[in-house]
Design a protein around this motif. Sequence first.
Motif, mmCIF file in Angstrom:
data_model
loop_
_atom_site.group_PDB
_atom_site.id
_atom_site.type_symbol
_atom_site.label_atom_id
_atom_site.label_comp_id
_atom_site.label_asym_id
_atom_site.label_seq_id
_atom_site.Cartn_x
_atom_site.Cartn_y
_atom_site.Cartn_z
ATOM 1 N N ALA A 167 0.727 -1.337 -0.223
ATOM 2 C CA ALA A 167 0.040 -0.074 0.208
ATOM 3 C C ALA A 167 0.797 1.221 -0.097
ATOM 4 C CB ALA A 167 -1.017 0.077 1.388
ATOM 5 N N LEU A 168 1.984 1.251 0.781
ATOM 6 C CA LEU A 168 2.921 2.616 0.969
ATOM 7 C C LEU A 168 3.594 2.495 -0.390
ATOM 8 C CD1 LEU A 168 4.512 4.598 2.327
ATOM 9 C CD2 LEU A 168 5.869 2.912 3.356
ATOM 10 N N ALA A 169 3.830 1.435 -1.212
ATOM 11 C CA ALA A 169 4.493 1.302 -2.617
ATOM 12 C C ALA A 169 3.901 2.268 -3.530
ATOM 13 C CB ALA A 169 4.960 0.138 -2.882
ATOM 14 N N GLN A 170 2.404 1.761 -3.522
ATOM 15 C CA GLN A 170 1.369 2.586 -4.442
ATOM 16 C C GLN A 170 1.402 4.165 -3.973
ATOM 17 O OE1 GLN A 170 -2.432 0.559 -3.739
ATOM 18 N NE2 GLN A 170 -1.938 -1.057 -5.202
ATOM 19 N N LEU A 171 1.608 4.429 -3.005
ATOM 20 C CA LEU A 171 1.829 5.974 -2.563
ATOM 21 C C LEU A 171 2.945 6.541 -3.328
ATOM 22 C CD1 LEU A 171 0.514 6.167 1.021
ATOM 23 C CD2 LEU A 171 -0.664 6.533 -1.220
ATOM 24 N N PHE A 172 4.158 5.521 -3.243
ATOM 25 C CA PHE A 172 5.384 6.090 -3.962
ATOM 26 C C PHE A 172 5.203 6.260 -5.354
ATOM 27 C CE2 PHE A 172 8.153 4.329 -0.310
ATOM 28 C CZ PHE A 172 8.014 5.329 0.508
ATOM 29 N N GLU A 173 4.568 5.356 -6.056
ATOM 30 C CA GLU A 173 4.391 5.111 -7.471
ATOM 31 C C GLU A 173 3.505 6.242 -7.877
ATOM 32 O OE1 GLU A 173 5.166 3.199 -9.760
ATOM 33 O OE2 GLU A 173 6.252 2.013 -8.811
ATOM 34 N N ASP A 174 2.620 6.964 -7.199
ATOM 35 C CA ASP A 174 1.915 8.137 -7.462
ATOM 36 C C ASP A 174 2.269 9.114 -6.416
ATOM 37 O OD1 ASP A 174 -0.010 9.631 -8.770
ATOM 38 O OD2 ASP A 174 -1.659 8.851 -8.026
ATOM 39 N N GLY A 175 3.639 9.336 -6.211
ATOM 40 C CA GLY A 175 4.043 10.658 -5.513
ATOM 41 C C GLY A 175 3.198 11.943 -5.509
ATOM 42 N N ALA A 176 2.987 12.255 -6.837
ATOM 43 C CA ALA A 176 2.576 13.861 -7.098
ATOM 44 C C ALA A 176 1.304 13.779 -6.657
ATOM 45 C CB ALA A 176 2.683 13.878 -8.521
ATOM 46 N N SER A 177 0.375 12.893 -6.411
ATOM 47 C CA SER A 177 -1.067 12.826 -5.912
ATOM 48 C C SER A 177 -1.133 12.802 -4.349
ATOM 49 C CB SER A 177 -1.941 11.936 -6.640
ATOM 50 O OG SER A 177 -1.859 11.805 -8.131
ATOM 51 N N MET A 193 10.289 14.109 -2.225
ATOM 52 C CA MET A 193 10.452 12.512 -2.161
ATOM 53 C C MET A 193 11.221 12.417 -3.417
ATOM 54 S SD MET A 193 7.998 9.546 -2.687
ATOM 55 C CE MET A 193 7.711 9.828 -4.194
ATOM 56 N N PRO A 194 12.586 11.603 -3.163
ATOM 57 C CA PRO A 194 13.521 11.395 -4.220
ATOM 58 C C PRO A 194 12.730 10.377 -5.351
ATOM 59 C CG PRO A 194 14.465 11.209 -2.136
ATOM 60 C CD PRO A 194 13.111 11.306 -1.852
ATOM 61 N N PRO A 195 13.170 10.539 -6.446
ATOM 62 C CA PRO A 195 12.483 9.492 -7.637
ATOM 63 C C PRO A 195 12.674 8.131 -7.212
ATOM 64 C CG PRO A 195 13.714 11.730 -8.708
ATOM 65 C CD PRO A 195 13.817 11.498 -7.097
ATOM 66 N N GLU A 196 13.883 7.780 -6.802
ATOM 67 C CA GLU A 196 14.194 6.378 -6.430
ATOM 68 C C GLU A 196 13.199 5.525 -5.628
ATOM 69 O OE1 GLU A 196 17.319 8.873 -4.202
ATOM 70 O OE2 GLU A 196 16.308 8.862 -5.947
ATOM 71 N N PHE A 197 12.388 6.261 -4.920
ATOM 72 C CA PHE A 197 11.467 5.724 -4.002
ATOM 73 C C PHE A 197 10.561 5.025 -4.913
ATOM 74 C CE2 PHE A 197 13.351 8.529 -0.698
ATOM 75 C CZ PHE A 197 13.003 7.905 0.481
ATOM 76 N N ARG A 198 10.175 5.315 -5.826
ATOM 77 C CA ARG A 198 9.139 4.803 -6.689
ATOM 78 C C ARG A 198 9.747 3.052 -6.907
ATOM 79 N NH1 ARG A 198 8.178 8.628 -11.639
ATOM 80 N NH2 ARG A 198 10.425 8.647 -11.553
ATOM 81 N N HIS A 199 10.905 3.098 -6.894
ATOM 82 C CA HIS A 199 11.333 1.550 -7.247
ATOM 83 C C HIS A 199 12.202 0.933 -5.873
ATOM 84 C CE1 HIS A 199 10.672 2.808 -11.199
ATOM 85 N NE2 HIS A 199 11.493 3.930 -11.072
#
Length: 445
Positions: A167-177, A193-199
């Motif tokens: 669930a937290l990873a989904q927040l990272f994926e859509d960090g702008a929202s 939030m740094p871009p690498e958090f998405r991965h």
Amino acid sequence: MRLPGTRYQEHGWEQVRKLLGSCSLQAFRQMDMHLLLDSAQHEALLDAYVDTLAARLRAGERLARAEAAGNSYGDSVCELALSLAFELHAHPTFWHAFVATLVAEHARAGAFWSDPAAEAALRKKVNDMYAGLRDKVDADNYMVATGRDCTPNKIYTYRMLDTAWHALAQLFEDGASHRERLAVILDCAPGTMPPEFRHLKIGACQAEWIIRWSETQEHYTGAPGPLHTRSKRFSSLKNNPARIAAMLAEIGDYEELSSNQDSADPWREDAGEAASWLEDYWRVMDASEAQEAAGGAAAMSDQILPAPEMDDSESSCEAEPADEEPAPAVHDAAEVATALAAEQSIAAALSLPPRYLEMARAAQDTASWTLRVLHGTTLPIRLAVYHTLLGPEDDSYPDAWLDAATGELPTLQQLAALDGISMPTLRKRRNEAIARLHAAHTGAA
């Protein structure tokens, strides 16, 4: 979620649960459920239930849901369901607890298991029994694999943390929202939030992030997070980030260790293609033998069967006969094999089982009123009708109609592709079929 020794904690559990539930209801219809009221019969009933359930599972082991992957170790949904059913003999306390709930319900409402309206409640009780048994079996196997102590509650905790991480990873994926919430979770300025958090992988997740994610759940979703409910189950974890970090790291380490089975190596693709080729080969051979047995040996001698070809043009597909119930309307073994191969190619391209249409046709109730009214329409059109009138998921659908990956009917786009027509044409024919049903119902009334 993967952990050493576990088999029931991955994506396929939902289909295992549904399969056990539906087959258990069928097994109960074959049993004398009133014997539940006699405590001396409980052990004999357990034997009868497991034997009857196993027979029902094996009878449907070639259906799409049963053949679907149950985990990343190669076990099918049917194999996992069978092995868990047999575990009831090793752990009969789960059966006795299940029986106790049925007896208590009988004291309140009588023989509720005979009421079709109570099937959902009965299925829920079956699901609860197997959910507890699943965690017990996986906890025992975890201890064998690692030599470390584990309880069913600990397995449940691992699963909660894995779910929280995703669930937290989904927040990272859509960090702008989710900038404001992520700023609270990561304890940083909004939008930094740094871009690498998405991965980021689960093993690199900090325990404090999980705690703050749970703390912010109620504000952003309306429901409290698992660490902040009134339940005491996880209350100790929010004050013990070291334990959370250790459990997250263990999940991440084992997923990293076992990730080779997820790799898309070329030989895996070749193996899949080889399996499909062999399946087609044996089907063609069976069709040839049937043709020879029927007296067509001369026509088949020295014949080279053409490779399956897919015609993408809608006009050529629509020129086929509309009523396709037994099989595509063709006249010799070569054409049967070619049509089936093309049909399977389309299904596979849509991520459906190659034999989806064959199995779905066989699962139809030939005596149904709907089928009689819609005689002459193709199976995909009828499924589109059900999709519209009842929705993509309904307990009345045979398993063979469902996409094993979703547990629902194929999407309208998939049904259009299966029928070889465009979406506008599918909608037009579906609406015409629905109009026929309404007219027939009105006329009958």
